[in-house]
Design a protein around this motif. Structure first.
Motif, PDB file in Angstrom:
ATOM      1  N   VAL A 123      44.539  22.209  43.786  1.00 35.96           N
ATOM      2  CA  VAL A 123      44.166  22.111  42.374  1.00 35.96           C
ATOM      3  C   VAL A 123      43.096  23.165  42.095  1.00 35.96           C
ATOM      4  N   VAL A 124      43.423  24.099  41.218  1.00 35.52           N
ATOM      5  CA  VAL A 124      42.524  25.210  40.899  1.00 35.52           C
ATOM      6  C   VAL A 124      42.062  25.072  39.454  1.00 35.52           C
ATOM      7  N   THR A 125      40.762  25.040  39.252  1.00 43.65           N
ATOM      8  CA  THR A 125      40.201  24.962  37.914  1.00 43.65           C
ATOM      9  C   THR A 125      39.572  26.295  37.553  1.00 43.65           C
ATOM     10  N   ILE A 126      39.962  26.827  36.401  1.00 44.74           N
ATOM     11  CA  ILE A 126      39.392  28.086  35.935  1.00 44.74           C
ATOM     12  C   ILE A 126      38.136  27.783  35.123  1.00 44.74           C
ATOM     13  N   SER A 127      37.012  28.193  35.673  1.00 42.74           N
ATOM     14  CA  SER A 127      35.732  28.022  34.994  1.00 42.74           C
ATOM     15  C   SER A 127      35.249  29.400  34.541  1.00 42.74           C
ATOM     16  N   SER A 128      33.972  29.540  34.352  1.00 46.55           N
ATOM     17  CA  SER A 128      33.388  30.770  33.823  1.00 46.55           C
ATOM     18  C   SER A 128      32.053  31.044  34.500  1.00 46.55           C
ATOM     19  N   MET A 129      31.700  32.324  34.563  1.00 45.90           N
ATOM     20  CA  MET A 129      30.370  32.659  35.065  1.00 45.90           C
ATOM     21  C   MET A 129      29.295  32.016  34.204  1.00 45.90           C
ATOM     22  N   ALA A 173      35.278  30.897  38.985  1.00 42.71           N
ATOM     23  CA  ALA A 173      34.403  31.161  37.843  1.00 42.71           C
ATOM     24  C   ALA A 173      34.588  32.622  37.448  1.00 42.71           C
ATOM     25  N   LEU A 174      35.285  32.830  36.337  1.00 43.36           N
ATOM     26  CA  LEU A 174      35.656  34.180  35.939  1.00 43.36           C
ATOM     27  C   LEU A 174      34.574  34.844  35.098  1.00 43.36           C
ATOM     28  N   GLY A 175      34.473  36.156  35.258  1.00 42.81           N
ATOM     29  CA  GLY A 175      33.708  36.963  34.325  1.00 42.81           C
ATOM     30  C   GLY A 175      34.598  37.266  33.133  1.00 42.81           C
ATOM     31  N   SER A 176      34.236  38.250  32.351  1.00 48.86           N
ATOM     32  CA  SER A 176      35.006  38.548  31.140  1.00 48.86           C
ATOM     33  C   SER A 176      36.364  39.155  31.494  1.00 48.86           C
ATOM     34  N   VAL A 177      37.392  38.696  30.788  1.00 46.15           N
ATOM     35  CA  VAL A 177      38.758  39.172  30.958  1.00 46.15           C
ATOM     36  C   VAL A 177      39.299  39.522  29.574  1.00 46.15           C
ATOM     37  N   GLN A 178      40.049  40.608  29.483  1.00 46.19           N
ATOM     38  CA  GLN A 178      40.548  41.065  28.191  1.00 46.19           C
ATOM     39  C   GLN A 178      41.687  40.168  27.705  1.00 46.19           C
ATOM     40  N   VAL A 217      33.287  27.043  44.815  1.00 42.63           N
ATOM     41  CA  VAL A 217      33.284  27.792  43.556  1.00 42.63           C
ATOM     42  C   VAL A 217      33.202  29.270  43.903  1.00 42.63           C
ATOM     43  N   LEU A 218      34.239  30.001  43.560  1.00 43.27           N
ATOM     44  CA  LEU A 218      34.251  31.439  43.827  1.00 43.27           C
ATOM     45  C   LEU A 218      33.960  32.182  42.531  1.00 43.27           C
ATOM     46  N   GLN A 219      32.987  33.081  42.577  1.00 44.27           N
ATOM     47  CA  GLN A 219      32.620  33.866  41.404  1.00 44.27           C
ATOM     48  C   GLN A 219      33.478  35.126  41.366  1.00 44.27           C
ATOM     49  N   VAL A 220      34.333  35.207  40.359  1.00 47.15           N
ATOM     50  CA  VAL A 220      35.281  36.317  40.248  1.00 47.15           C
ATOM     51  C   VAL A 220      34.853  37.187  39.087  1.00 47.15           C
ATOM     52  N   SER A 221      33.918  38.054  39.346  1.00 45.58           N
ATOM     53  CA  SER A 221      33.359  38.885  38.283  1.00 45.58           C
ATOM     54  C   SER A 221      32.765  40.141  38.890  1.00 45.58           C
ATOM     55  N   SER A 222      33.152  41.296  38.359  1.00 41.02           N
ATOM     56  CA  SER A 222      32.616  42.567  38.841  1.00 41.02           C
ATOM     57  C   SER A 222      31.520  43.108  37.919  1.00 41.02           C
ATOM     58  N   THR A 223      31.313  42.424  36.795  1.00 38.31           N
ATOM     59  CA  THR A 223      30.331  42.878  35.827  1.00 38.31           C
ATOM     60  C   THR A 223      29.492  41.706  35.348  1.00 38.31           C
ATOM     61  N   ASN A 224      28.538  42.012  34.489  1.00 36.40           N
ATOM     62  CA  ASN A 224      27.706  40.986  33.871  1.00 36.40           C
ATOM     63  C   ASN A 224      27.793  41.138  32.366  1.00 36.40           C
ATOM     64  N   PRO A 225      28.632  40.395  31.632  1.00 37.05           N
ATOM     65  CA  PRO A 225      29.314  39.187  32.106  1.00 37.05           C
ATOM     66  C   PRO A 225      30.508  39.523  32.982  1.00 37.05           C
TER      67      PRO A 225
END
Length: 225
Positions: A123-129, A173-178, A217-225
């Motif tokens: 079970v994978v939950t998409i969260s946010s940074m 936990a995703l960063g910004s995605v287009q 919780v894996l942080q999937v973000s290359s930028t801030n945000p």
């Protein structure tokens, strides 16, 4: 071949993800309020019109699982509601609206799937940074970011509660995605990664991440945000 449920499939990451799974030969149950024709026409995709903010809508998922699949190998809680509004103007109704999708929808769908999850299910939950403690926060996202923090704790708890059954619960936990949702909230902002690119990452993680992680919780973000 796996049986995989994906929420929020009308557009963006969820749409791309449903197609990735289906094109790879997996059976997909796509849940969204609106159903794109491309998903309805795919032989490996079953579509249900579901409003995750309405618990009664999940009865159709229960009926489908009981009559068709019997087993759920993976769930991707991708659907999300984003509200950009100053905190002083954010009402309880606003908070409830966001939480009904981002928190209660996740909890209720997971509960519906539990009888069909088995050892090895993921079970994978998409969260946010924005839901990560100590990460950069943005004004106007009080309801959204706090809801994304809530599902992180929920997933950690479920990982502990169901570890003896061999069911894995993880959060990305995703960063910004287009995506369309990002553009609607922040017109003109250009994110560093496309919906399709992020969907590819989630696709791989859903199929293999539970071999290495549970309750993480894996942080999937290359930028801030």
């Amino acid at each position: 071949m796996k049986n995989i449920i994906v929420t929020g499939t009308s557009r963006g990451i969820g749409y791309e993800l449903a197609l990735l799974f289906a094109n790879a030969g997996h059976q997909v149950l796509a849940l969204s309020r609106k159903t794109p024709a491309a998903l309805m026409e795919h032989k490996n995709i079953s579509c249900l019109s579901v409003d995750l903010s309405n618990e009664a809508d999940l009865d159709s998922v229960t009926d489908f699982l009981a009559s068709s699949w019997k087993i759920v190998d993976a769930v991707v809680h991708n659907a999300g509601s984003l509200l950009l509004k100053p905190f002083a103007e954010t009402t309880q109704e606003d908070f409830e609206s966001v939480y009904k999708v981002n928190v209660f929808g996740v909890a209720n769908l997971t509960r519906v799937c539990l009888p069909y999850l088995q050892k090895g299910s993921h079970v994978v939950t998409i969260s946010s940074m924005g839901g990560i403690q100590g990460s950069l926060k943005f004004a106007g996202l009080a309801a959204y970011s706090s809801s994304k923090g809530a599902v992180i704790t929920l997933s950690e708890l479920l990982a502990e509660e169901y570890k003896e059954r061999g069911i894995s619960f993880n959060v990305l936990a995703l960063g910004s995605v287009q995506t369309e949702m990002l553009q609607e909230a922040f017109p003109g902002y250009q994110a560093p990664i496309s919906a399709g690119g992020m969907a590819t990452y989630i696709f791989d993680f859903t199929l293999t991440g539970n071999k290495y992680y549970n309750g993480k919780v894996l942080q999937v973000s290359s930028t801030n945000p």
